[in-house]
Write an enzyme that holds these catalytic residues in place. Structure first.
Site, PDB file in Angstrom:
ATOM      1  N   VAL A 107      -5.341  -8.620   3.966  1.00 28.19           N
ATOM      2  CA  VAL A 107      -5.516 -10.150   4.324  1.00 28.19           C
ATOM      3  C   VAL A 107      -4.363 -10.172   5.518  1.00 28.19           C
ATOM      4  CG1 VAL A 107      -5.246 -12.443   3.790  1.00 28.19           C
ATOM      5  CG2 VAL A 107      -6.144 -10.571   2.069  1.00 28.19           C
ATOM      6  N   ALA A 108      -3.405  -9.764   5.613  1.00 26.14           N
ATOM      7  CA  ALA A 108      -2.300 -10.250   6.735  1.00 26.14           C
ATOM      8  C   ALA A 108      -1.400  -9.232   6.589  1.00 26.14           C
ATOM      9  CB  ALA A 108      -1.675 -11.647   6.700  1.00 26.14           C
ATOM     10  N   GLU A 140       2.691  -8.592   8.624  1.00 25.28           N
ATOM     11  CA  GLU A 140       3.736  -9.259   8.969  1.00 25.28           C
ATOM     12  C   GLU A 140       4.389  -8.572  10.278  1.00 25.28           C
ATOM     13  OE1 GLU A 140       3.750  -8.109   6.225  1.00 25.28           O
ATOM     14  OE2 GLU A 140       5.652  -7.136   5.432  1.00 25.28           O
ATOM     15  N   GLU A 200       3.706 -14.770   5.878  1.00 20.61           N
ATOM     16  CA  GLU A 200       4.016 -13.898   7.140  1.00 20.61           C
ATOM     17  C   GLU A 200       5.281 -14.490   7.989  1.00 20.61           C
ATOM     18  OE1 GLU A 200       2.649 -11.075   6.543  1.00 20.61           O
ATOM     19  OE2 GLU A 200       1.060 -12.073   4.944  1.00 20.61           O
ATOM     20  N   GLU A 216       8.893  -8.630  -0.653  1.00 21.55           N
ATOM     21  CA  GLU A 216       7.876  -9.483  -1.118  1.00 21.55           C
ATOM     22  C   GLU A 216       8.197 -10.614  -1.935  1.00 21.55           C
ATOM     23  OE1 GLU A 216       5.353  -9.471   0.392  1.00 21.55           O
ATOM     24  OE2 GLU A 216       5.328  -7.509   1.241  1.00 21.55           O
TER      25      GLU A 216
HETATM   26 ZN   LIG Z   1       4.299  -9.906   1.944  1.00 24.86          ZN
END
Ligand SMILES: [Zn+2]
Length: 727
Positions: A330-331, A333, A358, A380
């Site tokens: 999805v994304a 960083e 992010e 995380e």
């Molecule tokens: Zn993350």
């Protein structure tokens, strides 16, 4: 690694002045074949040429190193079978640099100390330039198998090399069909006109992008010069970017040390639009108005909130690039330039949460990095905690509690699928040799990690004092890699009164148990501040499951869910999914009540409703499933539906839809769906589809690691989408 180093000296400078003790070698990483612990890597330079027609990247890599002990015989780097090495050469650092290296602060000290950004160092020539480098001598090299996600590259070094003597190793290579590098034909973009390429390094893919110390324990600055076909915009995760007006040549410089997995590149028909004083979005032209309108002003608001909590944003710019639906996660960083899938654009609240997450990684994950893959929760869990502090400051506690409840719900769903004694439910997971570290990543990494950080914040009694602690922790460890003990030791020394009370040894809640016990979090946050938003969801769910059906339908129709937050509707649908298959009458009534309404909502909501349709074999709404799959080309919005279709009685329907849409899917996604469709058909009976180039014969499925749990998990392939979340 520390940000300053004075351990380097000029050749022959035997009587150098006393210097601080050398920094400790990086922790041993079983996912890396490299000899990182024997060297110090100061900087890497990349000269890259993108060749989309051949799906090939030509590279010249210059590593600026010094040995930590005298006479190392070889330099071992992480590499990959997709990388073909053409030459290796050795060059001593120029005399001036070597002399400067002897003086503290030596030339090997990072540039952060000086005012303003450091000037970009000279860059390597393009690969096609004549190979004879001045002052270079060729080196012998050899490639050996390592694991199914990489190989090891051994470069023999000159015998007389002294400790702390700066030198360069220059490697020329080409990389074809690398798992880190995703080449997209124009048809897989929105504009259909220009090729697109992006890289995805996390966790251990970048060894197929360039040879490296592919371990999060090692960080260095980098610079790059990239040549691309005309009309293609190139971006990298760098603090400085310059476009050089000659045949599409771009220069980049990252002034802060980063681990190899955070070196990222994207190129395509990308255009910028400013959305704040230090932020812009990059997207294909047709997406740009939507992207701009959804994020304009918001990113600065989130950055400012984060700065108030955790100190200055240290990466300069915070830009966002929207990638085509083929982006496998999805994304990501990537520093200075978050990569995010464009499919998320329509799902407003998910877009907001994903970008804020992010943003939070700029402090937790990118500035302070987990030194081993076994402690990914450090990045995380802390980023998730920081993300929720930012949303509390910006949108209030109720919304934050709703989003947390939604995710913890998913955590408990994953727990049920895995079993409470699953080793991957530990925060500190043991990485066995040969296992891809990405397989260790799951919701526990995020949400159990979050719960532990939240628990620490509760121990100190005041979230603002805990913010102060985190700010001090970032200040102390920024641009280095840490282990959990560093965080916990810092916590106890920041709060001496807690150390005195031995909070780390409280029965049942020992820090050690938090880190090493399997099963659910030892404590979960109080989410009562979200009850104004979660209570209606519970009430509606109760109606549909407890009351007599006529009464339920009547009462439910009085509740207007069209005004709900996305996370409320998603939570409600997740509960119904958990209960599926439902009695057929209930599904019929649900469809009557919600189907048209939900079909007009965003993809995060639609996919949940359509999964309910599929899991309940509700044929009247099947046309909506078909229409959804015909319009969605991303992994996140196709795989869960195909899996549900193939688990139930709808495999022939799935095959039919797949045959119609496969031409518009990325070859990697096509292959994954083929695997799902072939389950149960017996070996060799896979539905045929033309193999599309990228990595077709590769042993590594580059998209699997990012989303799947470990092989050691029961049921093996439980993806994050099985529990209806993206991460
Ligand atoms: Zn993350």
């Amino acid at each position: 690694m520390a940000a300053q180093c004075c351990c380097c000296k000029a050749p022959g400078a035997e009587a150098a002045p006393a210097r601080p003790p050398p920094e400790p070698p990086p922790a041993l990483d079983v996912a890396s074949a490299s000899s990182a612990q024997l060297f110090r890597l100061r900087h890497l330079q990349l000269g890259l040429e993108l060749r989309p027609e051949a799906r090939e990247l030509a590279g010249c890599l210059v590593l600026e190193l010094c040995a930590l002990r005298p006479a190392p015989r070889a330099l071992v780097l992480d590499a990959h079978p997709a990388l073909r090495l053409h030459s290796a050469a050795f060059r001593r650092a120029p005399a001036a640099a070597a002399a400067a290296a002897a003086e503290p602060p030596c030339a090997f000290a990072f540039a952060a100390a000086g005012p303003g950004p450091a000037p970009p160092p000279p860059l390597p020539a393009f690969p096609e330039a004549p190979g004879a480098e001045p002052d270079c001598c060729p080196l012998a090299f050899r490639v050996d198998p390592f694991t199914d996600y990489g190989s090891s590259l051994t470069v023999t070094l000159p015998p007389e090399l002294q400790a702390h003597q700066p030198f360069q190793v220059i490697l020329r290579y080409t990389s074809t069909d690398a798992p880190a590098i995703w080449w997209l034909d124009p048809e897989l973009t929105y504009g259909n006109a220009k090729p697109f390429v992006f890289t995805q390094g996390h966790s251990v893919c970048n060894r197929s992008f360039f040879p490296c110390f592919d371990t999060p324990a090692v960080k260095c600055t980098y610079s790059a010069v990239v040549k691309a076909p005309s009309g293609v915009q190139v971006l990298m995760s760098a603090t400085q970017s310059t476009y050089v007006e000659e045949e599409g040549v771009y220069r980049f410089h990252m002034e802060h040390p980063v681990p190899a997995y955070l070196v990222a590149l994207v190129a395509g028909d990308l255009q910028p639009a400013d959305i704040g004083p230090r932020s812009r979005v990059w997207a294909e032209p047709c997406l740009l108005p939507t992207a701009t309108s959804k994020l304009s002003g918001a990113v600065e608001q989130w950055l400012s909130a984060a700065e108030r909590l955790y100190g200055p944003y240290m990466w300069g710019r915070y830009d966002i690039v929207f990638l085509p639906p083929s982006f496998p996660i999805v994304a990501m960083e990537n520093p200075c330039l978050t990569f995010i899938i464009s499919s998320i654009l329509e799902s407003d609240e998910f877009l907001v949460i994903d970008v804020i997450h992010e943003v939070a990684h700029s402090w937790f994950g990118n500035a302070v990095t987990n030194a081993t893959w076994e402690e990914m929760w450090l990045s995380e869990g802390l980023a998730t905690y920081a993300q929720r502090r930012i949303t509390t400051e910006t949108y209030g506690a109720a919304f934050t509690c709703l989003e947390t409840a939604f995710r913890l719900d998913a955590l408990h769903r994953q727990m049920k699928l895995l079993g409470e004694d699953s080793p991957v439910s530990k925060l500190q997971v043991k990485l066995e040799p040969g296992v891809n570290p990405s397989h260790l990543m799951n919701l526990f990494t995020y949400e159990k990690g979050y719960c532990f950080v939240y628990y620490l914040s509760q121990l100190c009694g005041d979230p603002q004092r805990f913010d102060d602690f985190l700010r001090a922790y970032v200040e102390k460890y920024k641009f280095t890699s840490v282990v959990a003990q560093d965080l916990l030791d810092s916590f106890l020394s920041f709060f001496p009164e807690l150390k005195e009370q031995s909070v780390d040894c409280r029965a049942g809640l020992e820090f050690e148990r938090w880190l090493n016990a399997t099963g659910p979090p030892l404590a979960e946050p109080d989410l009562s501040q979200g009850s104004s938003l979660t209570r209606p969801v519970e009430a509606l769910f109760q109606l549909w499951t407890a009351e007599p059906l006529d009464q339920a339908a009547a009462s439910a129709s009085a509740i207007d869910i069209s005004k709900w937050r996305t996370f409320q509707t998603a939570l409600f649908l997740d509960r119904l999914l958990d209960g599926s298959p439902l009695p057929q009458e209930v599904v019929t009534r649900l469809s009557k009540c919600y189907s048209s309404l939900l079909d007009s909502m965003n993809a995060e909501i639609r996919i949940r409703w359509l999964q309910i349709v599929v899991r309940n074999d509700y044929y009247p709404d099947l046309h909506r499933v078909r229409r959804f799959l015909e319009s969605q080309m991303s992994r996140m919005y196709t795989i869960p539906l195909y899996e549900d279709l193939c688990t139930g009685a709808l495999k022939s329907f799935a095959l039919e839809v797949f045959y119609q849409t496969q031409g518009r899917l990325h070859p990697n996604l096509r292959r994954t769906i083929q695997q799902i469709l072939s389950q149960g058909l017996g070996p060799g009976a896979e539905p045929s589809a033309e193999q599309g180039g990228a990595g077709a014969d590769s042993e590594v499925d580059p998209e699997a690691p990012a989303l799947l749990l470990g092989d050691e998990a029961p049921g093996a392939a439980i993806s994050l989408r099985d529990v209806n979340v993206s991460a």
